[in-house]
Scaffold this motif. Structure first.
Motif, PDB file in Angstrom:
ATOM      1  N   LEU A  38      43.719 -40.588   8.971  1.00 63.74           N
ATOM      2  CA  LEU A  38      43.683 -39.417   8.100  1.00 63.74           C
ATOM      3  C   LEU A  38      45.003 -38.676   8.187  1.00 63.74           C
ATOM      4  CD1 LEU A  38      40.349 -37.928   9.467  1.00 63.74           C
ATOM      5  CD2 LEU A  38      40.554 -39.508   7.570  1.00 63.74           C
ATOM      6  N   THR A  39      45.330 -37.971   7.150  1.00 59.34           N
ATOM      7  CA  THR A  39      46.430 -37.026   7.252  1.00 59.34           C
ATOM      8  C   THR A  39      45.800 -35.647   7.179  1.00 59.34           C
ATOM      9  OG1 THR A  39      47.964 -38.553   6.288  1.00 59.34           O
ATOM     10  CG2 THR A  39      48.580 -36.238   6.231  1.00 59.34           C
ATOM     11  N   ILE A  40      45.766 -35.000   8.297  1.00 60.24           N
ATOM     12  CA  ILE A  40      45.061 -33.721   8.396  1.00 60.24           C
ATOM     13  C   ILE A  40      45.662 -33.008   9.595  1.00 60.24           C
ATOM     14  CG2 ILE A  40      43.249 -34.551   9.980  1.00 60.24           C
ATOM     15  CD1 ILE A  40      41.216 -33.089   8.197  1.00 60.24           C
ATOM     16  N   SER A  41      45.609 -31.712   9.608  1.00 58.39           N
ATOM     17  CA  SER A  41      46.147 -31.086  10.801  1.00 58.39           C
ATOM     18  C   SER A  41      45.017 -30.917  11.810  1.00 58.39           C
ATOM     19  CB  SER A  41      46.839 -29.778  10.446  1.00 58.39           C
ATOM     20  OG  SER A  41      46.078 -28.699  10.864  1.00 58.39           O
ATOM     21  N   ALA A  42      45.194 -31.488  12.980  1.00 56.64           N
ATOM     22  CA  ALA A  42      44.161 -31.415  14.011  1.00 56.64           C
ATOM     23  C   ALA A  42      44.826 -31.115  15.338  1.00 56.64           C
ATOM     24  CB  ALA A  42      43.406 -32.734  14.090  1.00 56.64           C
ATOM     25  N   ASN A  43      44.112 -30.444  16.199  1.00 56.82           N
ATOM     26  CA  ASN A  43      44.665 -30.042  17.473  1.00 56.82           C
ATOM     27  C   ASN A  43      43.763 -30.515  18.589  1.00 56.82           C
ATOM     28  OD1 ASN A  43      46.980 -28.442  16.638  1.00 56.82           O
ATOM     29  ND2 ASN A  43      45.428 -27.213  15.615  1.00 56.82           N
ATOM     30  N   PRO A  44      44.270 -30.491  19.814  1.00 58.27           N
ATOM     31  CA  PRO A  44      43.397 -30.826  20.936  1.00 58.27           C
ATOM     32  C   PRO A  44      42.149 -29.948  20.842  1.00 58.27           C
ATOM     33  CG  PRO A  44      45.631 -30.560  21.699  1.00 58.27           C
ATOM     34  CD  PRO A  44      45.624 -30.174  20.268  1.00 58.27           C
ATOM     35  N   GLY A  45      41.005 -30.518  20.971  1.00 59.67           N
ATOM     36  CA  GLY A  45      39.785 -29.749  20.796  1.00 59.67           C
ATOM     37  C   GLY A  45      39.048 -30.163  19.543  1.00 59.67           C
ATOM     38  N   ASN A  46      39.781 -30.726  18.580  1.00 60.40           N
ATOM     39  CA  ASN A  46      39.138 -31.230  17.366  1.00 60.40           C
ATOM     40  C   ASN A  46      38.423 -32.561  17.627  1.00 60.40           C
ATOM     41  OD1 ASN A  46      41.400 -29.579  15.432  1.00 60.40           O
ATOM     42  ND2 ASN A  46      39.312 -29.798  14.696  1.00 60.40           N
ATOM     43  N   SER A  47      38.753 -33.220  18.715  1.00 53.87           N
ATOM     44  CA  SER A  47      38.154 -34.520  19.027  1.00 53.87           C
ATOM     45  C   SER A  47      36.646 -34.424  19.015  1.00 53.87           C
ATOM     46  CB  SER A  47      38.593 -34.987  20.406  1.00 53.87           C
ATOM     47  OG  SER A  47      39.711 -35.784  20.282  1.00 53.87           O
ATOM     48  N   GLY A  48      35.988 -35.407  18.384  1.00 51.94           N
ATOM     49  CA  GLY A  48      34.537 -35.436  18.344  1.00 51.94           C
ATOM     50  C   GLY A  48      33.964 -34.680  17.172  1.00 51.94           C
ATOM     51  N   GLY A  49      34.820 -34.034  16.392  1.00 52.97           N
ATOM     52  CA  GLY A  49      34.348 -33.280  15.237  1.00 52.97           C
ATOM     53  C   GLY A  49      34.021 -34.194  14.071  1.00 52.97           C
ATOM     54  N   PRO A  50      33.158 -33.720  13.160  1.00 56.00           N
ATOM     55  CA  PRO A  50      32.799 -34.559  12.013  1.00 56.00           C
ATOM     56  C   PRO A  50      33.913 -34.553  10.975  1.00 56.00           C
ATOM     57  CG  PRO A  50      31.749 -32.426  11.812  1.00 56.00           C
ATOM     58  CD  PRO A  50      32.485 -32.406  13.118  1.00 56.00           C
ATOM     59  N   VAL A  51      34.134 -35.683  10.302  1.00 55.45           N
ATOM     60  CA  VAL A  51      35.044 -35.746   9.168  1.00 55.45           C
ATOM     61  C   VAL A  51      34.174 -35.954   7.945  1.00 55.45           C
ATOM     62  CG1 VAL A  51      36.958 -36.972   8.086  1.00 55.45           C
ATOM     63  CG2 VAL A  51      36.853 -36.770  10.566  1.00 55.45           C
ATOM     64  N   LEU A  52      34.231 -35.007   7.006  1.00 52.52           N
ATOM     65  CA  LEU A  52      33.352 -35.088   5.845  1.00 52.52           C
ATOM     66  C   LEU A  52      34.158 -35.305   4.578  1.00 52.52           C
ATOM     67  CD1 LEU A  52      32.087 -32.464   7.743  1.00 52.52           C
ATOM     68  CD2 LEU A  52      30.200 -33.105   6.266  1.00 52.52           C
ATOM     69  N   ASN A  53      33.545 -36.006   3.618  1.00 46.87           N
ATOM     70  CA  ASN A  53      34.191 -36.149   2.314  1.00 46.87           C
ATOM     71  C   ASN A  53      33.710 -35.041   1.390  1.00 46.87           C
ATOM     72  OD1 ASN A  53      31.689 -36.935   1.390  1.00 46.87           O
ATOM     73  ND2 ASN A  53      32.207 -39.101   1.210  1.00 46.87           N
ATOM     74  N   LYS A  54      34.161 -35.067   0.132  1.00 44.83           N
ATOM     75  CA  LYS A  54      33.866 -33.942  -0.757  1.00 44.83           C
ATOM     76  C   LYS A  54      32.382 -33.829  -1.090  1.00 44.83           C
ATOM     77  CE  LYS A  54      34.766 -36.239  -5.197  1.00 44.83           C
ATOM     78  NZ  LYS A  54      34.893 -37.624  -4.782  1.00 44.83           N
ATOM     79  N   ASN A  55      31.625 -34.920  -0.899  1.00 41.73           N
ATOM     80  CA  ASN A  55      30.195 -34.874  -1.172  1.00 41.73           C
ATOM     81  C   ASN A  55      29.396 -34.349   0.014  1.00 41.73           C
ATOM     82  OD1 ASN A  55      30.583 -35.972  -3.678  1.00 41.73           O
ATOM     83  ND2 ASN A  55      30.346 -38.071  -2.935  1.00 41.73           N
ATOM     84  N   GLY A  56      30.102 -34.000   1.107  1.00 45.57           N
ATOM     85  CA  GLY A  56      29.393 -33.524   2.278  1.00 45.57           C
ATOM     86  C   GLY A  56      28.770 -34.668   3.059  1.00 45.57           C
ATOM     87  N   GLU A  57      29.390 -35.840   3.007  1.00 45.32           N
ATOM     88  CA  GLU A  57      28.909 -36.954   3.812  1.00 45.32           C
ATOM     89  C   GLU A  57      29.872 -37.158   4.970  1.00 45.32           C
ATOM     90  OE1 GLU A  57      27.146 -39.533   0.067  1.00 45.32           O
ATOM     91  OE2 GLU A  57      29.203 -39.748   0.727  1.00 45.32           O
ATOM     92  N   VAL A  58      29.300 -37.373   6.166  1.00 45.34           N
ATOM     93  CA  VAL A  58      30.147 -37.613   7.325  1.00 45.34           C
ATOM     94  C   VAL A  58      30.707 -39.020   7.204  1.00 45.34           C
ATOM     95  CG1 VAL A  58      30.191 -37.851   9.816  1.00 45.34           C
ATOM     96  CG2 VAL A  58      28.792 -36.078   8.770  1.00 45.34           C
ATOM     97  N   ILE A  59      32.026 -39.144   7.152  1.00 46.05           N
ATOM     98  CA  ILE A  59      32.605 -40.480   7.058  1.00 46.05           C
ATOM     99  C   ILE A  59      33.163 -40.926   8.412  1.00 46.05           C
ATOM    100  CG2 ILE A  59      33.172 -40.227   4.615  1.00 46.05           C
ATOM    101  CD1 ILE A  59      36.178 -40.152   5.800  1.00 46.05           C
ATOM    102  N   GLY A  60      33.242 -40.022   9.366  1.00 42.10           N
ATOM    103  CA  GLY A  60      33.750 -40.452  10.660  1.00 42.10           C
ATOM    104  C   GLY A  60      33.746 -39.340  11.687  1.00 42.10           C
ATOM    105  N   ILE A  61      34.164 -39.721  12.871  1.00 41.99           N
ATOM    106  CA  ILE A  61      34.287 -38.761  13.965  1.00 41.99           C
ATOM    107  C   ILE A  61      35.761 -38.707  14.332  1.00 41.99           C
ATOM    108  CG2 ILE A  61      33.621 -38.223  16.326  1.00 41.99           C
ATOM    109  CD1 ILE A  61      31.178 -39.961  15.960  1.00 41.99           C
ATOM    110  N   LEU A  62      36.301 -37.515  14.317  1.00 39.13           N
ATOM    111  CA  LEU A  62      37.714 -37.365  14.619  1.00 39.13           C
ATOM    112  C   LEU A  62      37.952 -37.756  16.073  1.00 39.13           C
ATOM    113  CD1 LEU A  62      39.529 -35.062  12.631  1.00 39.13           C
ATOM    114  CD2 LEU A  62      40.268 -34.927  14.960  1.00 39.13           C
TER     115      LEU A  62
END
Lengths: 187, 367
Positions: free
Chosen positions: B276-300
């Motif tokens: 992904l190209t997204i700004s993430a910082n330490p602590g974001n690990s394990g967070g949900p990655v959602l698409n525009k439909n509100g579906e979880v597509i992965g775990i950061l």
């Protein structure tokens, strides 16, 4: 200067929205119009808009059964563009136009009046279409623009049968008519 | 004859779809009724209007495409007029605008400077210093946080060093959460904290170090399960360039970030994850990655230290896989996840409002 058979064919093809012909006419004429507009206080975008509007006039004329093109497409397009651009400049109060020596100009005032009328109607229809909402808009377009039959439409929009779709289409048409004529009569 | 039937007949007549007998009957009726005649005329012109609208729209789009193609192929080039001509053009065109703009700017500037001298409080120098001290104390605090986060440094990728923090999110409203496995490394006790600051004790029920997923269960008696999760879990990967967003806890408060899917594989072509190209910082690990439909597509899961904004996420289908193995090893297991999202058609900020209730901070007590 008269019009060749080839040009006549191209002119007809524009009315039928034939891509090759449009591209050919575009290629042959855009440069001249672009030059004309850009050297007369216009931008590249102005040139594109003016040229495409002139193409639109050509398209309308091609569809009109009683119209016969009596000059070259180039001359016609140039005359229309010249008129349109002059009008736009006057509108913006910038009348310092460099008059070019282009003796091949045909009168297009009447054609442009027709064009304005048709454009108004088009815009009213576009507004009305925008207002009826979905699925009405798609339904009407599928039937009247893409000429799909009712079975196909019922399948695509998930109606149980063609009669249901027909019923829905009728309701949509009545709404569209109301919206359209409300504006149309105001004009 | 009702209106619908009548309208249909008129349309059929206009399209020439009536047979001879019907046509004759219709024309007779039309002759006898001025009303019907009027209706036919009106119908005809109206339908022509619709058809013309469609044709014009198609023609316009052809023109647009043609222009685009010719421009790409180099037939249409921008004209270069001489610089001086251009400037004179610009000047003559914008002269009036420039004069008006200049005078407005002048008046506004005078007005504002007047207002400032009138209303601004006489600031003592102390205030400014105090502010600076605050900033430096903040800095110290955040550097402490950073140090703490660095303790979880993973040694999986020695070439591209990655940093970890801790976020998790509900996968089953009964109290099952998913997070990154590396977040829990060396954990003795795990607490999760919701966006309102409530803490719950949790334990690991399953983890997959390779896919970097762990499933936690909240064992705390204080925890009240919610009804249903707003988001679903995608079984397939989103397309390249699709916008995605994530929620996480790089600080004490929940933080939203958005970006897009930039590659369907992760570091060095890893197919378990995506990039992904997204700004993430330490602590974001394990967070949900959602698409525009509100579906979880992965775990950061991680970010590449050597490149800016490059983040990897474990694909959500791995959650499905992990649950499958759980089910196989323990038949009493009832964790269920669903793939339909109930927030599909609402705007982003309302989506986030619903999703954030199910995103938890992970606090790990090291053993």
């Amino acid at each position: 200067m008269g019009i060749t058979e080839q040009e006549k064919i191209a002119f007809k093809a524009i009315g039928n929205n034939e891509k090759e012909a449009i591209e050919l006419v575009y290629k042959e004429n855009y440069g001249l119009i672009q030059h004309f507009v850009v050297y007369n206080n216009g931008t590249e975008d102005d040139a594109r808009d003016i040229f495409q509007e002139a193409m639109m006039v050509l398209y309308e004329k091609s569809k009109q059964p009683d119209f016969e093109l009596t000059c070259q497409i180039k001359t016609y397009l140039y005359s229309v563009c010249r008129r349109l651009w002059l009008k736009k400049l006057q509108h913006a109060r910038r009348i310092e136009m460099q008059i070019e020596n282009f003796d091949n100009i045909v009168p297009v005032e009447e054609d442009l009046e027709d064009h304005e009328k048709l454009t108004k109607q088009y815009l009213i229809m576009r507004t009305a279409m925008g207002k009826i909402g979905e699925p009405c808009k798609s339904l009407i377009e599928a039937f009247y623009v893409h000429h799909k039959n009712m079975q196909e439409i019922a399948g695509f929009f998930g109606y149980t049968n063609a009669d249901n779709a027909k019923n829905q289409k009728y309701k949509c048409l009545v709404r569209l008519k109301k919206l359209f004529f409300a504006q149309y009569k105001n004009q | 004859m009702d209106q619908l039937q009548l309208a249909e007949n008129v349309e059929k007549y206009l399209r020439g779809e009536l047979n001879d007998a019907e046509k004759k009957a219709f024309e007779e009726a039309r002759q006898n009724s001025a009303e019907l005649d009027q209706m036919v005329v009106e119908y005809q012109s109206f339908i022509e209007q619709i058809e013309r609208y469609g044709d014009v729209r198609q023609f316009k789009s052809t023109l647009y495409d043609t222009h685009q193609t010719l421009q790409e192929d180099g037939f249409i080039k921008e004209l270069k007029i001489k610089a001086s001509a251009r400037i004179i053009n610009l000047w003559s065109r914008y002269r009036r605008v420039a004069v008006v703009a200049a005078s407005i700017a002048g008046i506004t500037a005078l007005f504002i400077s007047g207002m400032i001298t009138l209303f601004s409080p006489k600031t003592p120098f102390n205030d400014i210093e105090e502010l600076r001290r605050k900033v430096s104390s903040l800095e110290r605090q955040s550097s402490n946080q950073r140090n703490e986060l660095n303790k979880f440094k993973s040694k999986i990728e020695p070439g591209a060093s990655v940093k970890f923090g801790g976020t998790s999110f509900m996968i089953d409203a009964k109290g099952y959460l998913a997070t990154s496995a590396h977040v829990l490394k060396g954990a003795k006790k795990i607490y999760v904290q919701n966006h309102e600051g409530e803490e719950f004790l949790a334990e690991i029920v399953e983890s997959d170090q390779i896919a970097d997923i762990a499933i936690l269960k909240i064992t705390d008696a204080d925890f009240k399960p919610s009804k249903q999760l707003p988001y679903g879990f995608a079984k397939t990967t989103t397309d390249l360039s699709e916008p995605v967003y994530t929620l996480g806890y790089p600080k004490d408060e929940i933080v939203y970030n958005e970006g897009y899917l930039s590659s369907k594989t992760g570091l060095d072509g890893d197919t378990l994850s995506c990039q992904l190209t997204i700004s993430a910082n330490p602590g974001n690990s394990g967070g949900p990655v959602l698409n525009k439909n509100g579906e979880v597509i992965g775990i950061l899961s991680a970010r590449q230290a050597s490149a800016n904004g490059v983040v990897f996420a474990t694909k959500s289908k791995n959650i499905y896989k992990l649950l499958q193995t759980m089910r196989e090893s323990d038949t009493s297991n009832t964790v269920k996840i669903h793939n339909n999202s109930s927030i599909k058609n609402i705007n982003r900020s309302s989506q986030v409002k619903k999703v954030q209730e199910h995103v938890y901070m992970v606090k790990v007590v090291l053993g």
